[in-house]
Scaffold this active site. Structure first.
Site, PDB file in Angstrom:
ATOM      1  CB  SER A  40      -0.876  -0.109   1.409  1.00 47.30           C
ATOM      2  OG  SER A  40      -1.626   1.375   1.325  1.00 47.30           O
ATOM      3  CE1 TYR A  83      -4.235  -2.154   4.932  1.00 48.10           C
ATOM      4  CE2 TYR A  83      -3.226  -0.171   4.653  1.00 48.10           C
ATOM      5  CZ  TYR A  83      -3.816  -1.316   4.358  1.00 48.10           C
ATOM      6  OH  TYR A  83      -3.993  -1.665   2.768  1.00 48.10           O
TER       7      TYR A  83
HETATM    8  N1  LIG Z   1      -8.645  -0.547  -1.180  1.00 46.10           N
HETATM    9  C1  LIG Z   1      -7.526   0.205  -1.018  1.00 46.10           C
HETATM   10  O1  LIG Z   1      -7.903   1.468  -0.924  1.00 46.10           O
HETATM   11  C2  LIG Z   1      -6.326  -0.494  -0.832  1.00 46.10           C
HETATM   12  C3  LIG Z   1      -5.011   0.405  -0.942  1.00 46.10           C
HETATM   13  C4  LIG Z   1      -3.823   0.040  -0.878  1.00 46.10           C
HETATM   14  C5  LIG Z   1      -3.804  -1.359  -0.794  1.00 46.10           C
HETATM   15  N2  LIG Z   1      -4.887  -2.262  -0.636  1.00 46.10           N
HETATM   16  C6  LIG Z   1      -4.487  -3.650  -0.398  1.00 46.10           C
HETATM   17  O2  LIG Z   1      -5.191  -4.394  -1.331  1.00 46.10           O
HETATM   18  C7  LIG Z   1      -5.534  -5.727  -0.694  1.00 46.10           C
HETATM   19  C8  LIG Z   1      -6.991  -6.003  -1.110  1.00 46.10           C
HETATM   20  O3  LIG Z   1      -7.812  -5.268  -0.605  1.00 46.10           O
HETATM   21  P1  LIG Z   1      -9.283  -4.664  -1.171  1.00 46.10           P
HETATM   22  O4  LIG Z   1      -9.179  -3.339  -0.832  1.00 46.10           O
HETATM   23  O5  LIG Z   1      -9.569  -5.588  -2.391  1.00 46.10           O
HETATM   24  O6  LIG Z   1     -10.022  -5.411   0.129  1.00 46.10           O
HETATM   25  P2  LIG Z   1     -11.322  -6.348   0.223  1.00 46.10           P
HETATM   26  O7  LIG Z   1     -12.277  -6.011  -0.901  1.00 46.10           O
HETATM   27  O8  LIG Z   1     -11.806  -6.156   1.786  1.00 46.10           O
HETATM   28  O9  LIG Z   1     -10.649  -7.541   0.042  1.00 46.10           O
HETATM   29  C9  LIG Z   1      -9.748  -8.376   0.999  1.00 46.10           C
HETATM   30  C10 LIG Z   1      -9.538  -9.748   0.373  1.00 46.10           C
HETATM   31  O10 LIG Z   1      -8.661 -10.487   1.458  1.00 46.10           O
HETATM   32  C11 LIG Z   1      -9.323 -11.525   1.916  1.00 46.10           C
HETATM   33  N3  LIG Z   1      -8.560 -11.776   3.383  1.00 46.10           N
HETATM   34  C12 LIG Z   1      -8.566 -11.177   4.643  1.00 46.10           C
HETATM   35  N4  LIG Z   1      -8.259 -11.562   5.378  1.00 46.10           N
HETATM   36  C13 LIG Z   1      -7.825 -13.043   4.861  1.00 46.10           C
HETATM   37  C14 LIG Z   1      -7.360 -13.805   5.634  1.00 46.10           C
HETATM   38  N5  LIG Z   1      -6.966 -13.784   7.066  1.00 46.10           N
HETATM   39  N6  LIG Z   1      -6.869 -15.115   4.831  1.00 46.10           N
HETATM   40  C15 LIG Z   1      -7.509 -15.200   3.668  1.00 46.10           C
HETATM   41  N7  LIG Z   1      -8.087 -14.144   3.186  1.00 46.10           N
HETATM   42  C16 LIG Z   1      -8.163 -12.858   3.501  1.00 46.10           C
HETATM   43  C17 LIG Z   1     -10.708 -11.181   2.121  1.00 46.10           C
HETATM   44  O11 LIG Z   1     -11.672 -12.187   2.013  1.00 46.10           O
HETATM   45  P3  LIG Z   1     -12.353 -12.651   3.479  1.00 46.10           P
HETATM   46  O12 LIG Z   1     -12.693 -11.587   4.218  1.00 46.10           O
HETATM   47  O13 LIG Z   1     -13.503 -13.639   2.946  1.00 46.10           O
HETATM   48  O14 LIG Z   1     -11.104 -13.617   3.884  1.00 46.10           O
HETATM   49  C18 LIG Z   1     -11.158 -10.399   0.551  1.00 46.10           C
HETATM   50  O15 LIG Z   1     -10.910 -11.416  -0.424  1.00 46.10           O
HETATM   51  C19 LIG Z   1      -5.348  -5.790   0.620  1.00 46.10           C
HETATM   52  O16 LIG Z   1      -4.122  -6.187   1.094  1.00 46.10           O
HETATM   53  C20 LIG Z   1      -5.236  -4.270   0.850  1.00 46.10           C
HETATM   54  O17 LIG Z   1      -4.487  -3.927   1.991  1.00 46.10           O
HETATM   55  C21 LIG Z   1      -6.148  -1.953  -0.745  1.00 46.10           C
END
Ligand SMILES: NC(=O)c1ccc[n+]([C@@H]2O[C@H](COP(=O)([O-])OP(=O)(O)OC[C@H]3O[C@@H](n4cnc5c(N)ncnc54)[C@H](OP(=O)(O)O)[C@@H]3O)[C@@H](O)[C@H]2O)c1
Length: 219
Positions: free
Chosen positions: A130, A143
């Site tokens: 991130s 985080y």
């Molecule tokens: N959205 C943003 O602005 C942003 C910015 C920078 C980085 N990111 C990063 O991008 C990645 C994806 O995030 P997103 O924004 O797409 O969020 P999201 O829609 O909440 O998706 C997160 C995914 O991770 C899975 N997950 C969470 N905990 C887990 C665990 N213990 N074991 C296995 N799977 C797990 C969730 O599924 P379950 O809950 O069903 O396990 C879901 O499939 C993350 O690493 C996040 O930190 C996001």
């Protein structure tokens, strides 16, 4: 190809993009219904439900992928959770959960696929960190620490794997329109598909010389 966090958001977009490139993808997350929806709609070949922070679940994931779809030449560490709270109010259990999922989970998944990649002298590990990693944000210490750790982990992994012809790259997105972002005060700057295109570039198209890089994606 393994995509953790492939049930929704950025991970789902990555799984769909890789599948559209003709690759056999296994998606992994805790919520089986979301994974099944991705597979049923043609976004991935196989769903395995489990928790990235549990070693036995990760071993089961890699075994299932190898048995059904063959060797794993690409791991995308996308699974992540957002934990918010100022340091003096943050429950240590929540701090540990954030580190366990976002950082230790990526280590466990890499550890499980690296021996095969080394043996085949082929493979890439792309980890979704991130832009928060390098920014100070009130209420985001767990985080940010987990993501800064993930960038450092990726850089060390890249150097360990360099002699074996295997690459490791981090992709660090800014605010992306997903369920996670809805837990923050930030407005989206891009779509999951835009981030997925960068992840897929790092995974499939970028030269091996990119290994060790942290690609920041601001939107
Ligand atoms: N959205 C943003 O602005 C942003 C910015 C920078 C980085 N990111 C990063 O991008 C990645 C994806 O995030 P997103 O924004 O797409 O969020 P999201 O829609 O909440 O998706 C997160 C995914 O991770 C899975 N997950 C969470 N905990 C887990 C665990 N213990 N074991 C296995 N799977 C797990 C969730 O599924 P379950 O809950 O069903 O396990 C879901 O499939 C993350 O690493 C996040 O930190 C996001």
């Amino acid at each position: 190809m393994l995509v953790t966090g492939g049930g929704r958001g950025i991970g789902e977009a990555v799984a769909r993009g890789l599948t559209a490139r003709g690759l056999a993808v296994t998606v992994f997350a805790r919520t089986a219904a979301e994974l099944d929806r991705v597979v049923a709609s043609g976004g991935a070949a196989l769903a395995v439900a489990g928790d990235v922070s549990r070693e036995a679940d990760v071993a089961r994931l890699v075994e299932a992928h190898q048995a059904r779809l063959g060797p794993c030449d690409l791991l995308v560490n996308d699974a992540g959770v957002l934990v918010r709270g100022e340091v003096d109010a943050l429950d240590p259990a929540r701090w540990r959960e954030c580190l366990e999922v976002n950082l230790t989970g990526a280590f466990l998944c890499a550890r499980a696929v690296v021996p095969g990649m080394k043996a085949r002298r082929r493979g890439r590990i792309v980890s979704v960190a991130s832009i928060s990693a390098t920014l100070g944000t009130p209420g985001a210490s767990a985080y940010n620490a987990s993501k800064w750790g993930l960038v450092g982990f990726t850089k060390c992994l890249a150097e360990e794997l360099r002699p074996h012809g295997v690459q490791a790259v981090a992709v660090s997105p800014g605010s992306t329109a997903t369920a996670m972002l809805q837990q923050t005060p930030f407005a989206p700057a891009m779509t999951p598909d835009e981030v997925a295109r960068v992840v897929i570039f790092a995974a499939l198209d970028a030269p091996a010389a990119l290994t060790g890089a942290n690609l920041e994606v601001f939107g």
